[in-house]
Design a protein around this motif. Structure first.
Motif, PDB file in Angstrom:
ATOM      1  N   ALA A 109       3.851  18.123  -6.417  1.00 47.91           N
ATOM      2  CA  ALA A 109       3.738  18.055  -4.960  1.00 47.91           C
ATOM      3  C   ALA A 109       5.328  17.663  -4.358  1.00 47.91           C
ATOM      4  O   ALA A 109       5.586  17.952  -3.323  1.00 47.91           O
ATOM      5  N   ASP A 110       6.048  17.204  -5.352  1.00 54.40           N
ATOM      6  CA  ASP A 110       7.809  17.100  -4.774  1.00 54.40           C
ATOM      7  C   ASP A 110       8.043  18.336  -4.920  1.00 54.40           C
ATOM      8  O   ASP A 110       9.057  18.600  -3.851  1.00 54.40           O
ATOM      9  N   VAL A 111       7.937  19.304  -5.743  1.00 56.20           N
ATOM     10  CA  VAL A 111       8.535  20.499  -5.615  1.00 56.20           C
ATOM     11  C   VAL A 111       8.075  21.245  -4.462  1.00 56.20           C
ATOM     12  O   VAL A 111       8.690  21.919  -3.772  1.00 56.20           O
ATOM     13  N   VAL A 112       6.585  21.068  -4.138  1.00 52.32           N
ATOM     14  CA  VAL A 112       6.198  21.712  -3.138  1.00 52.32           C
ATOM     15  C   VAL A 112       6.682  21.120  -1.527  1.00 52.32           C
ATOM     16  O   VAL A 112       7.215  21.926  -0.958  1.00 52.32           O
ATOM     17  N   LEU A 113       6.924  19.889  -1.551  1.00 52.55           N
ATOM     18  CA  LEU A 113       7.637  19.200  -0.293  1.00 52.55           C
ATOM     19  C   LEU A 113       8.959  19.942  -0.134  1.00 52.55           C
ATOM     20  O   LEU A 113       9.411  19.940   0.647  1.00 52.55           O
ATOM     21  N   SER A 114       9.827  20.053  -1.246  1.00 57.26           N
ATOM     22  CA  SER A 114      10.931  20.487  -1.269  1.00 57.26           C
ATOM     23  C   SER A 114      11.347  21.920  -0.850  1.00 57.26           C
ATOM     24  O   SER A 114      12.277  22.302  -0.245  1.00 57.26           O
ATOM     25  N   MET A 115      10.243  22.511  -0.602  1.00 57.33           N
ATOM     26  CA  MET A 115      10.426  24.053  -0.304  1.00 57.33           C
ATOM     27  C   MET A 115       9.947  24.058   1.262  1.00 57.33           C
ATOM     28  O   MET A 115       9.960  25.421   1.773  1.00 57.33           O
ATOM     29  N   ASP A 135      -0.306  20.005   6.904  1.00 55.94           N
ATOM     30  CA  ASP A 135       0.318  21.601   6.963  1.00 55.94           C
ATOM     31  C   ASP A 135       1.194  22.071   5.857  1.00 55.94           C
ATOM     32  O   ASP A 135       1.927  23.188   5.555  1.00 55.94           O
ATOM     33  N   PHE A 136       1.235  21.246   4.566  1.00 58.01           N
ATOM     34  CA  PHE A 136       1.721  21.471   3.450  1.00 58.01           C
ATOM     35  C   PHE A 136       0.833  22.085   2.361  1.00 58.01           C
ATOM     36  O   PHE A 136      -0.316  21.452   2.479  1.00 58.01           O
ATOM     37  N   PRO A 137       0.977  23.222   1.796  1.00 59.89           N
ATOM     38  CA  PRO A 137       2.374  23.771   1.192  1.00 59.89           C
ATOM     39  C   PRO A 137       2.777  24.619   2.052  1.00 59.89           C
ATOM     40  O   PRO A 137       4.076  25.000   1.877  1.00 59.89           O
ATOM     41  N   GLY A 138       2.067  25.089   3.115  1.00 58.44           N
ATOM     42  CA  GLY A 138       2.879  26.062   3.981  1.00 58.44           C
ATOM     43  C   GLY A 138       2.311  27.301   3.528  1.00 58.44           C
ATOM     44  O   GLY A 138       2.160  27.780   2.679  1.00 58.44           O
ATOM     45  N   GLY A 139       2.078  28.146   4.774  1.00 51.82           N
ATOM     46  CA  GLY A 139       1.426  29.594   4.614  1.00 51.82           C
ATOM     47  C   GLY A 139       0.229  29.564   3.774  1.00 51.82           C
ATOM     48  O   GLY A 139      -0.447  28.936   3.676  1.00 51.82           O
ATOM     49  N   GLN A 140       0.151  30.808   3.148  1.00 51.25           N
ATOM     50  CA  GLN A 140      -0.951  31.333   2.327  1.00 51.25           C
ATOM     51  C   GLN A 140      -0.606  31.723   1.117  1.00 51.25           C
ATOM     52  O   GLN A 140      -1.540  32.366   0.301  1.00 51.25           O
ATOM     53  N   LYS A 141       0.733  31.596   0.453  1.00 50.90           N
ATOM     54  CA  LYS A 141       1.011  31.842  -1.027  1.00 50.90           C
ATOM     55  C   LYS A 141       0.445  31.068  -1.928  1.00 50.90           C
ATOM     56  O   LYS A 141      -0.041  31.755  -3.066  1.00 50.90           O
ATOM     57  N   LEU A 142       0.108  29.936  -1.886  1.00 52.05           N
ATOM     58  CA  LEU A 142      -0.378  29.127  -2.918  1.00 52.05           C
ATOM     59  C   LEU A 142      -1.861  29.424  -3.133  1.00 52.05           C
ATOM     60  O   LEU A 142      -2.276  29.487  -4.189  1.00 52.05           O
ATOM     61  N   ASN A 143      -2.664  29.744  -1.918  1.00 53.29           N
ATOM     62  CA  ASN A 143      -3.967  30.523  -1.985  1.00 53.29           C
ATOM     63  C   ASN A 143      -4.460  31.100  -0.724  1.00 53.29           C
ATOM     64  O   ASN A 143      -4.195  30.659   0.417  1.00 53.29           O
ATOM     65  N   THR A 144      -4.449  32.336  -1.053  1.00 58.11           N
ATOM     66  CA  THR A 144      -4.364  33.255   0.147  1.00 58.11           C
ATOM     67  C   THR A 144      -5.685  33.181   1.004  1.00 58.11           C
ATOM     68  O   THR A 144      -5.723  33.686   2.208  1.00 58.11           O
ATOM     69  N   ARG A 145      -6.721  32.436   0.559  1.00 51.59           N
ATOM     70  CA  ARG A 145      -7.861  32.339   1.216  1.00 51.59           C
ATOM     71  C   ARG A 145      -7.520  31.109   2.020  1.00 51.59           C
ATOM     72  O   ARG A 145      -8.416  31.028   3.287  1.00 51.59           O
ATOM     73  N   SER A 196       0.849  -1.082   0.093  1.00 50.16           N
ATOM     74  CA  SER A 196       0.100  -0.149   0.113  1.00 50.16           C
ATOM     75  C   SER A 196       0.757   1.361   0.082  1.00 50.16           C
ATOM     76  O   SER A 196       1.993   1.148   0.687  1.00 50.16           O
ATOM     77  N   PHE A 197       0.245   2.171  -0.493  1.00 49.19           N
ATOM     78  CA  PHE A 197       0.919   3.624  -0.748  1.00 49.19           C
ATOM     79  C   PHE A 197       0.134   4.661  -0.079  1.00 49.19           C
ATOM     80  O   PHE A 197      -1.065   4.578  -0.641  1.00 49.19           O
ATOM     81  N   GLY A 198       0.413   5.378   0.725  1.00 44.74           N
ATOM     82  CA  GLY A 198      -0.288   6.811   1.402  1.00 44.74           C
ATOM     83  C   GLY A 198      -0.122   7.742   0.257  1.00 44.74           C
ATOM     84  O   GLY A 198       0.866   8.096  -0.069  1.00 44.74           O
ATOM     85  N   LEU A 199      -1.190   8.292  -0.154  1.00 42.71           N
ATOM     86  CA  LEU A 199      -1.112   9.381  -1.248  1.00 42.71           C
ATOM     87  C   LEU A 199      -1.531  10.715  -0.724  1.00 42.71           C
ATOM     88  O   LEU A 199      -1.895  11.696  -1.497  1.00 42.71           O
ATOM     89  N   SER A 200      -1.188  11.109   0.584  1.00 42.38           N
ATOM     90  CA  SER A 200      -1.654  12.361   1.055  1.00 42.38           C
ATOM     91  C   SER A 200      -0.377  13.171   1.526  1.00 42.38           C
ATOM     92  O   SER A 200       0.731  12.390   2.091  1.00 42.38           O
ATOM     93  N   LEU A 201      -0.231  14.441   1.300  1.00 41.08           N
ATOM     94  CA  LEU A 201       0.954  15.353   1.704  1.00 41.08           C
ATOM     95  C   LEU A 201       0.397  15.349   3.127  1.00 41.08           C
ATOM     96  O   LEU A 201      -0.685  15.173   3.709  1.00 41.08           O
ATOM     97  N   PRO A 202       1.523  15.784   3.936  1.00 45.16           N
ATOM     98  CA  PRO A 202       1.204  16.355   5.347  1.00 45.16           C
ATOM     99  C   PRO A 202       0.353  17.496   5.225  1.00 45.16           C
ATOM    100  O   PRO A 202       0.372  18.339   4.184  1.00 45.16           O
TER     101      PRO A 202
END
Length: 352
Positions: free
Chosen positions: A230-236, A58-68, A50-56
């Protein structure tokens, strides 16, 4: 197209599935997840891995990806004015030796790995056929009548408490949990062909990738699209750099009418991706105005009843499938059974 006996509309959007699954349907093409389709997914389980397909969450972090949308905030519950964290019950009753933690969360439901319900995106559309458009959602459900916001909640029939909040009396995310969502997932690995370069994927490019990877998609399948975003998001590390993200990885081209028609013709039950919004946002300039800012969302959520999953974690699953020459797996992905919500976090599980 007309259906004079439908309780909410006399005409439906061209090419839509409104009414196809019944006048009061709220599941759309999730109706295609029949027992036979679930068995097809189960038949793909060979290794029992089995593979879990969820990010933590609390990612992406902050509100830059979506300010709302805000990251989750954890807090302890309270008892007698004290935080219920590392709390010794013995201070209330000397007979007890327990030390207990109990917490709560303030959570934006579509902050991280998520499902969009059909109440997430609707459109101005003349469902009455009277020449005046209304705010409507999938299968003709209405804004302010079935999907409620501040000012609407005074209705006695709403179970949501005080006014000032929101509640979907129809098309809420809980409908996807009650089914629940489970079936055969099919991976399309765009990242293997595009890498981290930004590229709008239209019909012709998608068909070429499907052919190159010998991926076969059938009605009722759950389409899972790996882009590497999502890999790029995690790397940040919870500090997203929008200048980088805006130029990273493949996105579906919602303005490509041939791509939208393929989504219709393919009979897929849902689309799940590891990127933000599934499609390019903002979309390419439309040929006509007014038009949808999110044309693929409008096509899937409003017209077809095809749920959209966003910001899933697909790296490990995609790598395993490619290494083993496979593209299919059992996917189990029910959202929270939270009545009235228009989206939900999800912890999808792929089993191979």
């Amino acid at each position: 197209m007309t259906a004079p006996n439908n309780p909410r509309w006399t005409r439906r959007p061209e090419g839509s599935t409104w009414g196809d699954f019944g006048p009061d349907d709220q599941l759309g093409r999730l109706n295609l997840l029949t027992p036979a389709k679930v068995r097809e997914g189960v038949a793909e389980v060979v290794e029992g891995r089995s593979f879990g397909l969820s990010l933590p969450l609390d990612f992406p972090g902050g509100q830059k990806l979506n300010t709302r949308r805000k990251p989750p905030v954890l807090q302890p519950t309270e008892v007698r004015g004290m935080p219920f964290m590392n709390l010794a019950l013995g201070q209330f009753d000397a007979r007890y030796t327990d030390v207990v933690c109990d917490d709560q969360v303030t959570l934006t439901l579509q902050y991280s790995t998520q499902w969009d319900s059909f109440a997430h995106v609707g459109a101005w559309f003349d469902a009455d056929g009277d020449g005046e458009p209304e705010k409507v959602y999938y299968n003709g459900y209405r804004a302010h009548e079935h999907v409620l916001g501040p000012g609407d909640l005074k209705l006695a029939s709403c179970p949501c408490g005080a006014d000032g909040g929101s509640y979907a009396l129809a098309l809420g995310i809980e409908t996807f949990a009650a089914l629940p969502i489970q079936g055969r997932g099919v991976m399309v690995d765009l990242h293997a062909h595009v890498g981290n370069a930004r590229e709008l994927i239209g019909y012709e490019r998608l068909m070429a990738i499907l052919q190159a990877d010998r991926v076969v998609i059938e009605p009722g399948d759950l389409l899972v699209v790996h882009t590497g975003f999502a890999d790029v998001v995690l790397s940040m590390n919870r500090d997203p750099d929008m200048a980088v993200l805006d130029q990273s990885c493949a996105v579906l081209d919602g303005r490509d009418e041939r791509l939208l028609q393929w989504i219709t013709d393919s009979g897929i039950a849902a689309i799940c991706t590891d990127n933000y919004a599934v499609e390019a946002f903002p979309a390419r300039k439309a040929d006509t105005t007014p038009s949808a800012a999110l044309p693929l969302h409008e096509h899937c959520l409003f017209k077809l009843g095809v749920p959209l999953g966003e910001l899933w974690w697909l790296h490990d699953l995609a790598a395993w499938l490619r290494a083993h020459g496979r593209s299919r797996f059992l996917l189990t992905a029910p959202p929270l059974r939270l009545p009235g919500a228009v989206g939900s976090p999800v912890t999808p599980v792929a089993t191979v």
